[in-house]
Structures are given as structure tokens and as C-alpha cells.
Design a protein around this motif. Structure first.
Motif, short mmCIF file in Angstrom:
data_model
loop_
_atom_site.label_atom_id
_atom_site.label_comp_id
_atom_site.label_asym_id
_atom_site.label_seq_id
_atom_site.Cartn_x
_atom_site.Cartn_y
_atom_site.Cartn_z
N LEU A 132 30.22 35.39 36.23
CA LEU A 132 30.67 34.75 38.14
C LEU A 132 31.47 35.62 38.51
O LEU A 132 30.99 36.53 40.27
N ALA A 133 32.78 36.41 37.91
CA ALA A 133 34.41 36.96 38.56
C ALA A 133 32.78 38.53 38.38
O ALA A 133 33.44 39.47 39.82
N LEU A 134 31.81 38.78 37.55
CA LEU A 134 31.81 40.45 37.25
C LEU A 134 30.19 40.13 39.36
O LEU A 134 30.66 40.89 39.81
N LYS A 135 29.85 39.71 39.50
CA LYS A 135 28.95 38.88 40.47
C LYS A 135 29.80 39.64 41.41
O LYS A 135 29.73 40.12 42.93
N ARG A 136 31.50 39.24 42.22
CA ARG A 136 32.18 38.50 42.91
C ARG A 136 33.02 40.53 42.44
O ARG A 136 33.16 40.56 44.03
N GLY A 137 32.67 41.31 41.54
CA GLY A 137 32.70 42.53 41.96
C GLY A 137 35.18 42.48 41.24
O GLY A 137 35.72 43.37 41.77
N SER A 138 35.05 41.56 40.82
CA SER A 138 36.05 41.03 40.82
C SER A 138 37.00 42.49 39.94
O SER A 138 36.36 43.49 39.01
N GLY A 139 38.84 42.38 39.38
CA GLY A 139 39.34 43.55 39.10
C GLY A 139 39.25 42.83 37.44
O GLY A 139 39.34 41.56 37.39
N PRO A 140 40.40 43.50 36.96
CA PRO A 140 40.73 43.19 35.78
C PRO A 140 41.42 41.69 35.77
O PRO A 140 41.56 40.69 34.36
N LYS A 141 42.14 40.89 37.03
CA LYS A 141 42.55 39.67 37.09
C LYS A 141 41.74 39.25 36.87
O LYS A 141 42.03 37.60 36.34
N GLY A 142 40.19 39.15 37.82
CA GLY A 142 38.86 38.25 37.55
C GLY A 142 38.69 37.97 37.05
O GLY A 142 37.83 36.77 36.27
N LEU A 143 38.42 39.54 35.64
CA LEU A 143 37.04 39.35 34.42
C LEU A 143 38.16 39.12 33.00
O LEU A 143 37.61 38.69 32.33
N SER A 144 39.35 38.99 33.92
CA SER A 144 40.47 38.45 32.59
C SER A 144 40.32 36.57 32.06
O SER A 144 40.78 36.29 31.17
N CYS A 145 39.43 35.69 33.41
CA CYS A 145 39.19 34.84 33.66
C CYS A 145 40.05 33.52 32.98
O CYS A 145 40.88 33.73 33.46
N MET A 146 39.78 32.97 31.68
CA MET A 146 40.48 32.00 30.94
C MET A 146 41.50 32.46 30.27
O MET A 146 40.77 31.85 29.46
N ALA A 147 42.58 31.11 30.54
CA ALA A 147 43.48 31.57 29.70
C ALA A 147 43.92 30.58 28.29
O ALA A 147 43.05 29.54 28.88
N GLU A 148 44.12 30.76 27.28
CA GLU A 148 43.98 30.00 26.12
C GLU A 148 45.51 29.08 27.08
O GLU A 148 45.33 27.20 26.22
N SER A 149 46.17 29.43 27.32
CA SER A 149 47.64 28.55 27.79
C SER A 149 47.64 29.23 28.87
O SER A 149 47.69 30.30 29.11
N MET A 150 48.51 28.26 30.27
CA MET A 150 48.96 29.31 31.22
C MET A 150 50.03 28.50 31.50
O MET A 150 49.79 27.18 31.74
#
Length: 449
Positions: A132-150
Motif C-alpha cells: 500500500l505504501a509502495l502504491k502511494r509512492g512513499s519514501g523510507p518512512k512509509g516503506l518502513s511500515c509497522m514497527a514491533e515497538s513504538m
């Protein structure tokens, strides 16, 4: 299936302090149902404070039945259970995004200092999020997706199953004869995530079986790159950041455009907003940040606006128009102001900076509309338009219709916490606005530098 619990237990031991309360978000689907089963065993063996929360969106005709089933599972596991009823506003964003936003807002109310929120996202969810992030043309922040802890509210959000596949979760649920609910909307491929889940991912995995693991590695690399970039720009970001959470335009314009864009991302992330698109960042840069000096630029950003005032960039809520609101006020009376602006009280006092009794000759009223009004502030010569006075007092344009104005007939008696008109000054009574928190936090009077 002991391997799954052992991995879960190690994850919890590494991420949960002994005095942390754990809040488990239980939707009732297979993922959170398995998470509940693992969590209940962990709580029995370790005795950590725990509560399970189900968010009722009301979007499914089966929503009430889901509440009953989630409650029954928690009774069986001897875990405290709570239900949060929310209303999803379906305008302005996708239904998925709106439901997710109100769900996390509801869950955040349960997270105190140091608490942990547990959610059931797994490796296949990560793959869908990446695509989904790739479809939106996201950069590193978007492509890092979900973190195990945040960070999450005053505590942290944990995803203990993020490296576990959906297939392994299904095997676990079957082996323990668990039951769960099925959301009928999960089959609707009109939703992007469902289309990816049912039509795209199976094709990719059939060709490249290790594709989910490769995506997980890419997401981790993107997260690492994003963290490094933020670390390198941290000093520039802190130099631009003010104590009232605005950004210095001067400091931003001394940076390259690419650095400005990343600083803006850091800023919006720190304020708790979703990541802006490249087009949104470009519009903030060119339409707001670099607008001509005498302009009053603004740009809508979700439920907020990016504004510039007095050399600083602000991110503020989109306020409702209260300029038509009026209310009478009498001596020794408090009036509740609209839109959470506190109360205004006219009280007897011996203050030298108060009002005289002449102001009581006519009925007094409160207004927020400065249009066409003029005043003669104590200590100044002549009469001036309120618009001009607000500029001199460095009141941001978006706050100028959110400051209570006390009127006697057609005359301005006082503008709360700014000035008293010289014709009404005295020591007989005083006007008290009990809160200036919102006003001061966004005005130009609290900049750090």
C-alpha cells in the motif's frame, strides 16, 4: 505450537517492564484471538496487570455479537474486559483510515505512563502495508511500515506477532480449537487492503515464496535509513523548533529543500499527524513557507491547517466559525464560552487595571467578531480598528475571532486579557478569562528565540 508462545514470551520480557500494565486490543478476528490466548497464558505465568479492550465501530450488523463473544472469551481467560463505543465519521478520508483513527483514539485513553498496548498485526499485514505504501509512492518512512515497538500516547504500542505468518496463526488457532469472528467486509475487494490480500499477495507468493520475508527485510532497512536521516538532521530540527511547537521559517529556509521536507516530516510526526505526501510537502514549502512576506498563507492538512505567522510555521486545528456567537453577561456572572474556550467572568474587584461602573450602564454582551469594531486602549491616543490592534499585539490571524470581546451597546469595553478601553477603565470590576492556554500556545508571544 510451544514455539509461538516461547517467542511471544521472550518478546514480552524484552519489551514490558514489571510494573507496566498491558492493554490488549481485541477485535475478535483470528489474529487478536490468538494474541488473547497467548497473552492470557503470559499473564497467568507472570502476573502483570492487564485489561482487554474491544472497540465497537458499529460498521457491521454483527458488531453487537462480536462484543458478546469477546466478553465471553475474556471471562474464560479470567481477564478484565472493556468495550469502547465509537462513531466513525465517513467523510473526508477512507472508511478504513477513519475507523483506524477513531480506534486508536479510543485505545489511547487506556494507556497511562509506561503502559503497553498490544495489537495483533502479523507478517502478512506488514506485506500488505508495504505494498500500500509502495502504491502511494512513499519514501523510507512509509516503506518502513509497522514497527514491533513504538511510542504510543504515554506508553508504547507493541506488535508481538509481527514476524509471524498468517498461516502459523491459523495453525495455532486450529490446534487449540479457538473460535473467532469473521468480518464480512474482509472479503470486499473494493477496499485496497483486501484487494492486495486476496488478489495480489497470493500471486506474488506463488512466484516467490520468500517474498514476505524479503519485504520484512526491506521494511527494516527503510526504518534504519529513516532513523539515520533523522539523527543527522536532529540538530537542524531542534534549531528550528520553538517551545510553542512552531518552526522558525528563517531556519527552514537556510536548509536545502530536501532537508526542509524531512524536517517537516519530523515535525508533523512529533505532533502526532500522519505522514504528508510529497505533493503536500511541496505545497507546504511553496505555498506557505515561501509565500510573500505580507501574505497570510494557509494549507489544509487533514483536520488541521499549516499556517505561517510572524516568521513561524504552525500546525493548528481547523476551528469552527464562532464569529456569530453572542451572549449577555452580568456582574458576578460566569459565561461558558463556545468551542472549549473556557469561561469569562465579570467580577467586583479593587484592581487598578479593571473596569469602571460606567460599563454597566447598558447591557453587556460578549462577541468574537471584531469586524468593523474600534477601540481606544488605555495608555494610547486615538481610536484604532481591532484588526490593526490585533496585528500590533501579534495575535495570529486564526486567533482573532477566538478572543472574547466585551461590548456595551456598540462600544468595545475590553478585549479579554489584552486591553481595556480607556473610556471604561477603572477599579470597580474586572473581566477574567480563565484560560489562555490555546491562545498563548499559538500566539507569537512565546517563541523560544
Amino acid at each position: 505450537m510451544s514455539t509461538l508462545y516461547n517467542n511471544f514470551s521472550r518478546f514480552m520480557a524484552a519489551n514490558v517492564q514489571s510494573d507496566s500494565r498491558c492493554v490488549l486490543a481485541l477485535s475478535g478476528g483470528i489474529d487478536s484471538r490468538v494474541l488473547l490466548h497467548l497473552f492470557a497464558r503470559y499473564v497467568r505465568e507472570n502476573g502483570c496487570p492487564a485489561v482487554v479492550v474491544h472497540v465497537h465501530h458499529g460498521l457491521s450488523p454483527s458488531a453487537d455479537q462480536w462484543v458478546d463473544r469477546c466478553r465471553q472469551w475474556c471471562i474464560e481467560e479470567a481477564l478484565p474486559f472493556q468495550v469502547e463505543y465509537v462513531v466513525v465519521d465517513k467523510t473526508g478520508e477512507s472508511l478504513e483510515a477513519a475507523a483506524r483513527r477513531v480506534r486508536y483514539q479510543a485505545l489511547q485513553r487506556y494507556i497511562g505512563e509506561g503502559d503497553r498496548l498490544l495489537t495483533g498485526q502479523h507478517r502478512d499485514d506488514q506485506l500488505e502495508t508495504f505494498l500500500l505504501a509502495l502504491k502511494r509512492g512513499s519514501g523510507p518512512k512509509g516503506l518502513s511500515c509497522m514497527a514491533e515497538s513504538m511510542p504510543f500516547g504515554r506508553g508504547r504500542l507493541l506488535r508481538p506477532l509481527l514476524t509471524v505468518s498468517r498461516a502459523d496463526i491459523e495453525v495455532y488457532a486450529t490446534s487449540f480449537q479457538l473460535t473467532w469472528v469473521e468480518d464480512e467486509s474482509n472479503q470486499d475487494t473494493r477496499f485496497d487492503r483486501n484487494f492486495i490480500r486476496h488478489d495480489v499477495v497470493p500471486l506474488l507468493v506463488s512466484r516467490w515464496p520468500d517474498f514476505p520475508q524479503a519485504v520484512q527485510r526491506s521494511a527494516e532497512l527503510c526504518a534504519s535509513q529513516e532513523a539515520l536521516l533523522n539523527e543527522l538532521l536532529q540538530d537542524l530540527y531542534l534549531a528550528a523548533l520553538q517551545t510553542n511547537h512552531s518552526l522558525s521559517v528563517h531556519h527552514l529556509l537556510t536548509c536545502r529543500e530536501s532537508a526542509r521536507a524531512q524536517i517537516l516530516r519530523m515535525w508533523l510526526h512529533q505532533l502526532g499527524h500522519p505522514m504528508p505526501s510529497r505533493i503536500q510537502l511541496s505545497n507546504i514549502d511553496h505555498q506557505v513557507l515561501q509565500a510573500r512576506a505580507d501574505a497570510n498563507p494557509k494549507l489544509r492538512f487533514g483536520e488541521h491547517e499549516i499556517r505561517r505567522f510572524d516568521g513561524f510555521l504552525f500546525c493548528i486545528p481547523v476551528y469552527p466559525d464562532i464569529s456569530d456567537w453572542q451572549c449577555q453577561i452580568k456582574l458576578n456572572q460566569s459565561v461558558e464560552l463556545p468551542d472549549g474556550l473556557g469561561t469569562l467572568t465579570l467580577t467586583e474587584t479593587s484592581s487598578d487595571a479593571g473596569l469602571n461602573r460606567q460599563c454597566l450602564a447598558e447591557p453587556l454582551r460578549i462577541t468574537f467578531n471584531p469586524e468593523g469594531l474600534m477601540a481606544s486602549p488605555l495608555g494610547r491616543k486615538g481610536r484604532h480598528k481591532l484588526k490593526k490592534l490585533f496585528q500590533e499585539y501579534r495575535i495570529p490571524s486564526w486567533q482573532r475571532r477566538r478572543i472574547p470581546i466585551l461590548m456595551s451597546g456598540k462600544h468595545v469595553v475590553a478585549v479579554a486579557n489584552l486591553f481595556v478601553d480607556k473610556h471604561f477603565s477603572g477599579s470597580d470590576c474586572d473581566l477574567i478569562w480563565d484560560t489562555m492556554a490555546e491562545f498563548m500556545s499559538e500566539s507569537g508571544q512565546e517563541h523560544r528565540k
